[in-house]
Design an enzyme around this catalytic site. Structure first.
Site: not given
Ligand code: C5P
Length: 401
Positions: A210-211
């Site tokens: 993810g980020n």
């Protein structure tokens, strides 16, 4: 119409002030958030305690907080900027004249001069005062500033005289606020599709790729588009952000492919599409059924490309105006333009990571709007809510040509 609208109610000192208790009640019932400022003389006609109870917020009269021993003050600028709408009711001849002439000798007037939102005013006074050329002049001047008059009604006045000057009834005021807001919704009938937040690409049942995208910018864009009267479909990846607006449908997804599916199914109806999501460019080639055990010193994950959502949509464009985001660290403008062309977009919002206060997580952003004619409009560092309004304003200029 008034649901979740932030209304700053300014009450001045006329007998009609007693009606503001009913008015406040109606606004709260309509789902608005209400904060009240009143002049000192308004307090002679209606109790701040009643209004604070009905509005569920403290009522302010003075710049300096009334509590003993405090050094706090009521920030008129903050209150003025907080409001989506300011209503001055009742508006006495005295306050109308000060508003028109720029006199700022109380908190209510300070808020009025600081407000950037639509301002409505409902005069209330005796008929001769209402008819007086000085009052007429103030009212005309205020209308010239763009303030919206809720005219006084005719009927029995507190003085015992009959005629024009009664403040409009609370139900009528609410009706006029709704009507006035509707008329100020330039995107009524439009449909806006927005992607927001990160995507989470599962690795195994407990892990993902993810980020750090917070989704804030996309959520503010959704709010700003709804403020303009558009129906909004917000497709968001996992984020703690919430939105409760009658014009916004929020679809929560996790992966890029889910985001693409959701966005695609609303694309046909959209007039404007904004890709504010930080989509993971890659995803694990396979999702393990079981949690990956810690064993070898090294672990290799094979990644495959995710679809580019905004580019895919742009490839299926019918009439939509499509805007992407670009987060750049060097050669910002040139890279943004190259991205715009590659993805076949109409415009791109450039965030430069070199600007402090811009980008992920925070509540502020510094953006430039870059269109397909290479016209670049840079903006100052602003709250994400204000940046969202700027972006929509730029889009509006181009789609209403
Ligand atoms: O190529 P880059 O990720 O820098 O482009 C950013 C823009 O493209 C943003 O508008 C983002 O929402 C969009 N994007 C997308 N799908 C991807 C990657 C980016 O829609 N897979």
């Amino acid at each position: 119409m008034l649901a979740s609208k932030r209304i700053l109610l300014g009450i001045t000192g006329g007998i009609a002030a007693y009606k503001t208790t009913f008015l406040t009640r109606l606004l709260i019932k309509a789902g608005a958030e209400v904060r009240i400022v009143m002049t000192e003389s308004a307090g002679d006609f209606v109790s701040p305690l009643t209004l604070a109870t009905l509005s569920r917020n403290p009522v302010h009269t003075a710049f300096i907080r009334e509590e003993e021993g405090t050094t706090d003050w009521n920030n008129h600028v903050e209150l003025g900027l907080w409001a989506d709408l300011m209503l001055i009711a009742p508006a006495t001849a005295n306050t109308l004249s000060k508003m028109a002439s720029g006199t700022c000798d109380n908190l209510l007037l300070g808020c009025y001069f600081s407000a950037k939102c639509p301002v409505f005013f409902a005069p209330a006074m005796d008929l001769d005062m209402y008819r007086h050329p000085a009052t007429r002049e103030s009212i005309e001047k205020l209308q010239g500033f763009g303030n919206i008059l809720i005219p006084a009604a005719s009927g029995e006045l507190a003085s015992g005289l009959e005629g024009e000057g009664r403040m409009a009834e609370p139900e009528e005021i609410v009706r006029q606020l709704e009507q006035g807001l509707l008329a100020r919704m330039p995107w009524k009938g439009k449909h806006v599709l927005i992607t927001a937040g990160p995507t989470y690409e599962p690795i195994d049942p407990v892990r993902f790729l993810g980020n750090h995208s917070s989704g804030k910018m996309g959520f503010e864009l959704a709010r700003a588009a709804a403020e303009r009267g558009a129906k909004v479909t917000l497709v968001t990846g996992p984020t703690g952000e919430e939105i409760a607006h009658p014009l916004v449908i929020c679809i929560r997804v996790r992966t890029a492919r889910e985001m693409l599916d959701a966005a695609r199914s609303h694309f046909g109806a959209a007039d404007v599409v904004i890709g504010a999501a930080a989509v993971s460019d890659y995803r694990p080639a396979e999702i393990r059924d079981q949690k990956i055990k810690k064993a070898a010193e090294e672990l290799e994950l094979k990644l495959v490309r995710n679809p580019d959502i905004i580019r895919t949509l742009a490839g299926e464009r019918e009439h939509q105006y499509i805007v992407g985001f670009a987060l750049e660290t060097e050669n910002e403008a040139a890279n943004a333009l190259e991205k715009l062309r590659r993805k076949n977009l109409d415009a791109i919002v450039l965030n430069s990571l070199r600007d402090s206060g811009a980008g992920f997580g925070g509540d502020t952003n510094k953006v430039s709007f870059v269109d397909k004619n290479s016209q670049i409009t840079p903006f100052e560092l602003k709250s994400k809510a204000e940046a969202a309004r700027d972006i929509l304003h730029e889009i509006d200029k181009r789609i209403s040509k």
